[in-house]
Design a protein around this motif. Structure first.
Motif, PDB file in Angstrom:
ATOM      1  N   TYR A  28       0.854  -1.199   0.000  1.00  0.00           N
ATOM      2  CA  TYR A  28       0.000   0.000   0.000  1.00  0.00           C
ATOM      3  C   TYR A  28       0.884   1.240   0.000  1.00  0.00           C
ATOM      4  O   TYR A  28       1.898   1.280   0.710  1.00  0.00           O
ATOM      5  N   HIS A  29       0.446   2.225  -0.771  1.00  0.00           N
ATOM      6  CA  HIS A  29       1.171   3.491  -0.816  1.00  0.00           C
ATOM      7  C   HIS A  29       0.214   4.588  -0.345  1.00  0.00           C
ATOM      8  O   HIS A  29      -0.742   4.923  -1.049  1.00  0.00           O
ATOM      9  N   ALA A  30       0.449   5.134   0.850  1.00  0.00           N
ATOM     10  CA  ALA A  30      -0.461   6.132   1.433  1.00  0.00           C
ATOM     11  C   ALA A  30       0.092   7.535   1.226  1.00  0.00           C
ATOM     12  O   ALA A  30       1.285   7.783   1.432  1.00  0.00           O
ATOM     13  N   ILE A  31      -0.810   8.469   0.851  1.00  0.00           N
ATOM     14  CA  ILE A  31      -0.333   9.798   0.453  1.00  0.00           C
ATOM     15  C   ILE A  31      -1.422  10.861   0.663  1.00  0.00           C
ATOM     16  O   ILE A  31      -2.599  10.589   0.415  1.00  0.00           O
ATOM     17  N   PRO A  32      -1.021  12.055   1.136  1.00  0.00           N
ATOM     18  CA  PRO A  32      -2.001  13.152   1.199  1.00  0.00           C
ATOM     19  C   PRO A  32      -2.335  13.616  -0.219  1.00  0.00           C
ATOM     20  O   PRO A  32      -1.466  13.602  -1.088  1.00  0.00           O
ATOM     21  N   VAL A  33      -3.563  14.050  -0.419  1.00  0.00           N
ATOM     22  CA  VAL A  33      -3.979  14.516  -1.750  1.00  0.00           C
ATOM     23  C   VAL A  33      -4.508  15.942  -1.651  1.00  0.00           C
ATOM     24  O   VAL A  33      -5.430  16.222  -0.884  1.00  0.00           O
ATOM     25  N   GLY A  34      -3.889  16.832  -2.436  1.00  0.00           N
ATOM     26  CA  GLY A  34      -4.347  18.220  -2.497  1.00  0.00           C
ATOM     27  C   GLY A  34      -4.749  18.543  -3.921  1.00  0.00           C
ATOM     28  O   GLY A  34      -5.881  18.302  -4.341  1.00  0.00           O
ATOM     29  N   ASN A  35      -3.785  19.040  -4.685  1.00  0.00           N
ATOM     30  CA  ASN A  35      -4.046  19.322  -6.095  1.00  0.00           C
ATOM     31  C   ASN A  35      -3.922  18.041  -6.932  1.00  0.00           C
ATOM     32  O   ASN A  35      -4.154  18.039  -8.122  1.00  0.00           O
ATOM     33  N   ALA A  36      -3.487  16.974  -6.277  1.00  0.00           N
ATOM     34  CA  ALA A  36      -3.453  15.606  -6.824  1.00  0.00           C
ATOM     35  C   ALA A  36      -2.338  15.349  -7.831  1.00  0.00           C
ATOM     36  O   ALA A  36      -2.335  14.338  -8.521  1.00  0.00           O
ATOM     37  N   GLY A  37      -1.360  16.233  -7.873  1.00  0.00           N
ATOM     38  CA  GLY A  37      -0.194  15.993  -8.731  1.00  0.00           C
ATOM     39  C   GLY A  37       0.678  14.865  -8.204  1.00  0.00           C
ATOM     40  O   GLY A  37       1.181  14.040  -8.971  1.00  0.00           O
ATOM     41  N   ASN A  38       0.847  14.810  -6.894  1.00  0.00           N
ATOM     42  CA  ASN A  38       1.811  13.856  -6.346  1.00  0.00           C
ATOM     43  C   ASN A  38       1.325  12.415  -6.447  1.00  0.00           C
ATOM     44  O   ASN A  38       2.101  11.521  -6.774  1.00  0.00           O
ATOM     45  N   ILE A  39       0.044  12.172  -6.211  1.00  0.00           N
ATOM     46  CA  ILE A  39      -0.477  10.796  -6.348  1.00  0.00           C
ATOM     47  C   ILE A  39      -0.359  10.370  -7.814  1.00  0.00           C
ATOM     48  O   ILE A  39      -0.009   9.218  -8.121  1.00  0.00           O
ATOM     49  N   GLN A  57      -7.672  13.012   1.767  1.00  0.00           N
ATOM     50  CA  GLN A  57      -7.978  14.429   1.750  1.00  0.00           C
ATOM     51  C   GLN A  57      -8.509  14.819   3.116  1.00  0.00           C
ATOM     52  O   GLN A  57      -9.129  14.009   3.808  1.00  0.00           O
ATOM     53  N   ALA A  58      -8.279  16.091   3.494  1.00  0.00           N
ATOM     54  CA  ALA A  58      -8.884  16.604   4.722  1.00  0.00           C
ATOM     55  C   ALA A  58     -10.392  16.695   4.498  1.00  0.00           C
ATOM     56  O   ALA A  58     -10.835  17.089   3.413  1.00  0.00           O
ATOM     57  N   LEU A  59     -11.172  16.320   5.510  1.00  0.00           N
ATOM     58  CA  LEU A  59     -12.634  16.277   5.353  1.00  0.00           C
ATOM     59  C   LEU A  59     -13.203  17.592   4.806  1.00  0.00           C
ATOM     60  O   LEU A  59     -14.068  17.581   3.929  1.00  0.00           O
ATOM     61  N   GLY A  60     -12.707  18.719   5.293  1.00  0.00           N
ATOM     62  CA  GLY A  60     -13.221  20.025   4.861  1.00  0.00           C
ATOM     63  C   GLY A  60     -12.711  20.464   3.490  1.00  0.00           C
ATOM     64  O   GLY A  60     -13.038  21.563   3.026  1.00  0.00           O
ATOM     65  N   ALA A  61     -11.894  19.625   2.876  1.00  0.00           N
ATOM     66  CA  ALA A  61     -11.361  19.931   1.538  1.00  0.00           C
ATOM     67  C   ALA A  61     -11.229  18.603   0.785  1.00  0.00           C
ATOM     68  O   ALA A  61     -10.146  18.202   0.397  1.00  0.00           O
ATOM     69  N   THR A 105      -9.401  23.545   6.184  1.00  0.00           N
ATOM     70  CA  THR A 105      -8.679  22.549   6.970  1.00  0.00           C
ATOM     71  C   THR A 105      -7.464  23.200   7.610  1.00  0.00           C
ATOM     72  O   THR A 105      -6.900  24.163   7.072  1.00  0.00           O
ATOM     73  N   VAL A 106      -7.065  22.654   8.745  1.00  0.00           N
ATOM     74  CA  VAL A 106      -5.850  23.099   9.433  1.00  0.00           C
ATOM     75  C   VAL A 106      -4.622  22.793   8.561  1.00  0.00           C
ATOM     76  O   VAL A 106      -3.587  23.452   8.669  1.00  0.00           O
ATOM     77  N   ALA A 107      -4.755  21.800   7.694  1.00  0.00           N
ATOM     78  CA  ALA A 107      -3.654  21.402   6.805  1.00  0.00           C
ATOM     79  C   ALA A 107      -3.659  22.313   5.567  1.00  0.00           C
ATOM     80  O   ALA A 107      -4.116  21.934   4.490  1.00  0.00           O
ATOM     81  N   THR A 108      -3.153  23.538   5.735  1.00  0.00           N
ATOM     82  CA  THR A 108      -3.284  24.560   4.678  1.00  0.00           C
ATOM     83  C   THR A 108      -2.688  24.105   3.344  1.00  0.00           C
ATOM     84  O   THR A 108      -3.143  24.547   2.296  1.00  0.00           O
ATOM     85  N   ALA A 109      -1.687  23.237   3.390  1.00  0.00           N
ATOM     86  CA  ALA A 109      -1.047  22.787   2.142  1.00  0.00           C
ATOM     87  C   ALA A 109      -2.034  22.070   1.224  1.00  0.00           C
ATOM     88  O   ALA A 109      -1.885  22.106   0.003  1.00  0.00           O
ATOM     89  N   ILE A 110      -3.037  21.421   1.812  1.00  0.00           N
ATOM     90  CA  ILE A 110      -3.998  20.666   0.994  1.00  0.00           C
ATOM     91  C   ILE A 110      -5.402  21.276   1.090  1.00  0.00           C
ATOM     92  O   ILE A 110      -6.414  20.586   0.940  1.00  0.00           O
ATOM     93  N   ARG A 111      -5.433  22.582   1.314  1.00  0.00           N
ATOM     94  CA  ARG A 111      -6.712  23.306   1.360  1.00  0.00           C
ATOM     95  C   ARG A 111      -7.081  23.672  -0.079  1.00  0.00           C
ATOM     96  O   ARG A 111      -6.900  24.798  -0.527  1.00  0.00           O
ATOM     97  N   ILE A 112      -7.590  22.685  -0.799  1.00  0.00           N
ATOM     98  CA  ILE A 112      -7.831  22.821  -2.234  1.00  0.00           C
ATOM     99  C   ILE A 112      -9.205  22.232  -2.563  1.00  0.00           C
ATOM    100  O   ILE A 112      -9.521  21.117  -2.143  1.00  0.00           O
ATOM    101  N   GLY A 113     -10.006  22.994  -3.295  1.00  0.00           N
ATOM    102  CA  GLY A 113     -11.382  22.576  -3.532  1.00  0.00           C
ATOM    103  C   GLY A 113     -11.657  22.034  -4.915  1.00  0.00           C
ATOM    104  O   GLY A 113     -12.732  21.452  -5.153  1.00  0.00           O
ATOM    105  N   SER A 163       1.128  16.697   5.852  1.00  0.00           N
ATOM    106  CA  SER A 163       1.900  15.458   5.673  1.00  0.00           C
ATOM    107  C   SER A 163       1.401  14.353   6.577  1.00  0.00           C
ATOM    108  O   SER A 163       1.537  13.168   6.251  1.00  0.00           O
ATOM    109  N   ALA A 164       0.860  14.743   7.732  1.00  0.00           N
ATOM    110  CA  ALA A 164       0.370  13.739   8.673  1.00  0.00           C
ATOM    111  C   ALA A 164      -0.912  13.076   8.180  1.00  0.00           C
ATOM    112  O   ALA A 164      -1.355  12.076   8.744  1.00  0.00           O
TER     113      ALA A 164
END
Ligand code: F0G
Length: 348
Positions: free
Chosen positions: A181-192, A218-222, A236-244, A290-291
Motif C-alpha cells: 500500500y502506498h499512502a499519500i495526502p492529496v491536495g491538487n493531486a499531482g503527487n499521487i 484528503q482533509a474532510l473540509g477539503a 482545513t488546518v492542513a493549509t497545504a492541501i486546502r484545495i477545492g 503530511s500527517a
C-alpha cells in the motif's frame, strides 16, 4: 558523490545532455521504519515505512519536480516562472528559479499560507502576490497569465513537475521493493499522479513485477475527490492541501481505480493526532498536511482494512514550515528564575 534526481534517474526523465541541470541535490530521502507507530495501528503484523520528503533542500517533495521543471524552462530559454501555491510550491520555485537566474512570480492565498513557506519565497527573491481568495482562484489566474505571456507555469499541470516527482516511487522500490500500500495526502493531486506514473514505469522497465494499491487522503473540509464535488470554500488546518478543485482530479481517480486503492477523508483532529504521534513516537516533525497519510493509515487499520502488510506513507513536508501549527498543539515552556533550586523544582 551525492546526486540530484536528474542525475540519479536521467534515463527515465525528459532531459538530454543539452539540458542545463538546475539542482540542489534533492531526492534520495530516507525511508524510515516506524516501529513505535506500528504498535499504535489497529492491526498487528503491519510494517510501516515513512518516506520523509521533508528533508529535501527546501523542506518538501516539490523539489523533485522543480529541478526538472526549472531545468527545462532554462533549456527553453524562459526568463521567468510563475505558480499558484499553498506555500511549498512557491518556496521550491523561488529557490530553484533563484539558482537558475530566472524571475519567479507566485500567487498565494492571503493568511492561509504557513509562515515558513512565505519566508522562504520572499527570501529567495520571488515576487509574491497574496490574493484575497483561495488556491483554486490563484491557480486559474496563473494558468491564464502563462497562456498569454512568456512565462513558464511550474504548477504540477506542467508535466515536467510530475516527471521529477515520480522519482520518489523509484527510490521506494530501490530501497524496499514494491510496497503493498502506498499512502499519500492529496491536495491538487499531482503527487499521487506522479507516484502512480513512477510505479507503472518501473514495472514496464522490469524493475518491479507488481504495483502497490494507492491510498490517498484528503482533509474532510477539503475533500472534493472523495465527495465528488467542487468545494468552493475548502477548510482545513492542513493549509497545504486546502484545495477545492484539484487540477489532477481525473488522474488521481485513475490511480485509485487502476491500483484497486481508495481515496478517503481524515478529519483535522485525526490529522493533528497523527502529527503529534509522528513527532513524539518517531522523532519525525512534519507539517499537518503530511500527517494526513499516517492519519489515514491509523483510521483504516482500526477498520481492519489491510490484507497485506507492507505500507509506505509519504511525509510530504517538514514541520518547521508551520511553527504556528506546532505551537497550537503544545503548552509553552515554563519560565523559572535562573537558580538551580527553581530548575530542579520545575523538572522533578
Ligand atoms: N503535502 C504538502 C506538504 C503539500 O505542500 C502539498 C501540496 C500536498 C501534500 C499535496 O500534494 O497537491 O500534489 O496533491 N502543495 C501544493 C503547493 C498545492 O502549492 O505547495 P498534491
Amino acid at each position: 558523490m551525492p546526486r540530484g534526481v536528474i542525475e540519479r534517474y536521467r534515463t527515465l526523465l525528459p532531459v538530454t545532455r543539452k539540458t542545463p541541470v538546475v539542482t540542489l541535490l534533492e531526492g534520495s530521502t530516507p525511508l524510515i521504519r516506524a516501529k513505535r507507530l506500528e504498535k499504535e495501528l489497529g492491526q498487528k503484523g503491519l510494517e510501516l515505512y515513512l518516506k520523509y520528503e521533508g528533508v529535501n533542500p527546501t523542506g518538501s517533495f516539490k523539489d523533485r519536480g522543480m529541478t526538472v521543471a526549472v531545468s527545462k524552462a532554462l533549456e527553453e530559454k524562459a526568463r521567468a516562472v510563475i505558480c499558484a501555491s499553498t506555500g511549498n510550491t512557491s518556496a521550491s520555485a523561488a529557490a530553484y528559479a533563484g539558482r537558475a537566474g530566472l524571475r519567479c512570480v507566485v500567487l498565494v492565498p492571503k493568511a492561509k499560507i504557513a509562515l515558513g513557506k512565505l519566508a522562504q519565497a520572499l527570501v529567495h527573491g520571488a515576487d509574491v502576490v497574496a490574493i484575497n481568495g483561495n488556491f483554486d482562484q490563484a491557480l486559474r489566474m496563473v494558468v491564464e497569465i502563462s497562456r498569454t505571456r512568456r512565462i513558464t507555469l511550474v504548477n504540477s499541470i506542467n508535466p515536467n513537475r510530475i516527471e521529477g516527482q515520480k522519482t520518489a516511487a523509484f527510490e521506494i522500490c530501490d530501497d524496499l521493493g514494491v510496497p503493498d500500500y502506498h499512502a499519500i495526502p492529496v491536495g491538487n493531486a499531482g503527487n499521487i499522479t506522479a507516484y502512480w506514473k513512477g510505479y507503472r514505469e518501473y514495472r514496464a522497465k522490469g524493475k518491479i513485477s507488481r504495483l502497490p494499491k494507492m491510498i490517498g487522503f484528503q482533509a474532510l473540509g477539503a475533500s472534493p475527490i472523495v465527495q465528488g464535488r467542487v468545494f468552493r470554500n475548502p477548510k482545513t488546518v492542513a493549509t497545504a492541501i486546502r484545495i477545492g478543485n484539484p487540477a489532477s482530479w481525473q488522474s488521481a481517480v485513475r490511480a485509485r481505480e487502476e491500483s484497486g486503492g481508495l481515496i478517503d477523508t481524515v478529519t483535522d483532529r485525526e490529522i493533528l493526532s497523527a502529527y503529534r504521534m509522528l513527532a513524539s513516537l518517531e522523532g519525525i516533525f512534519v507539517e499537518p498536511a503530511s500527517a494526513a497519510s499516517v492519519a489515514g493509515v491509523l483510521k483504516l487499520s482500526r477498520k481492519k482494512f489491510f490484507k497485506k502488510k507492507r505500507i509506505v506513507c509519504v511525509l510530504t513536508g517538514h514541520g518547521l514550515k508551520d511553527p504556528d501549527a506546532a505551537f497550537k498543539q503544545v503548552s509553552p515552556p515554563r519560565t523559572v528564575k535562573a537558580e538551580l533550586k527553581r530548575v530542579l523544582e520545575a523538572i522533578l
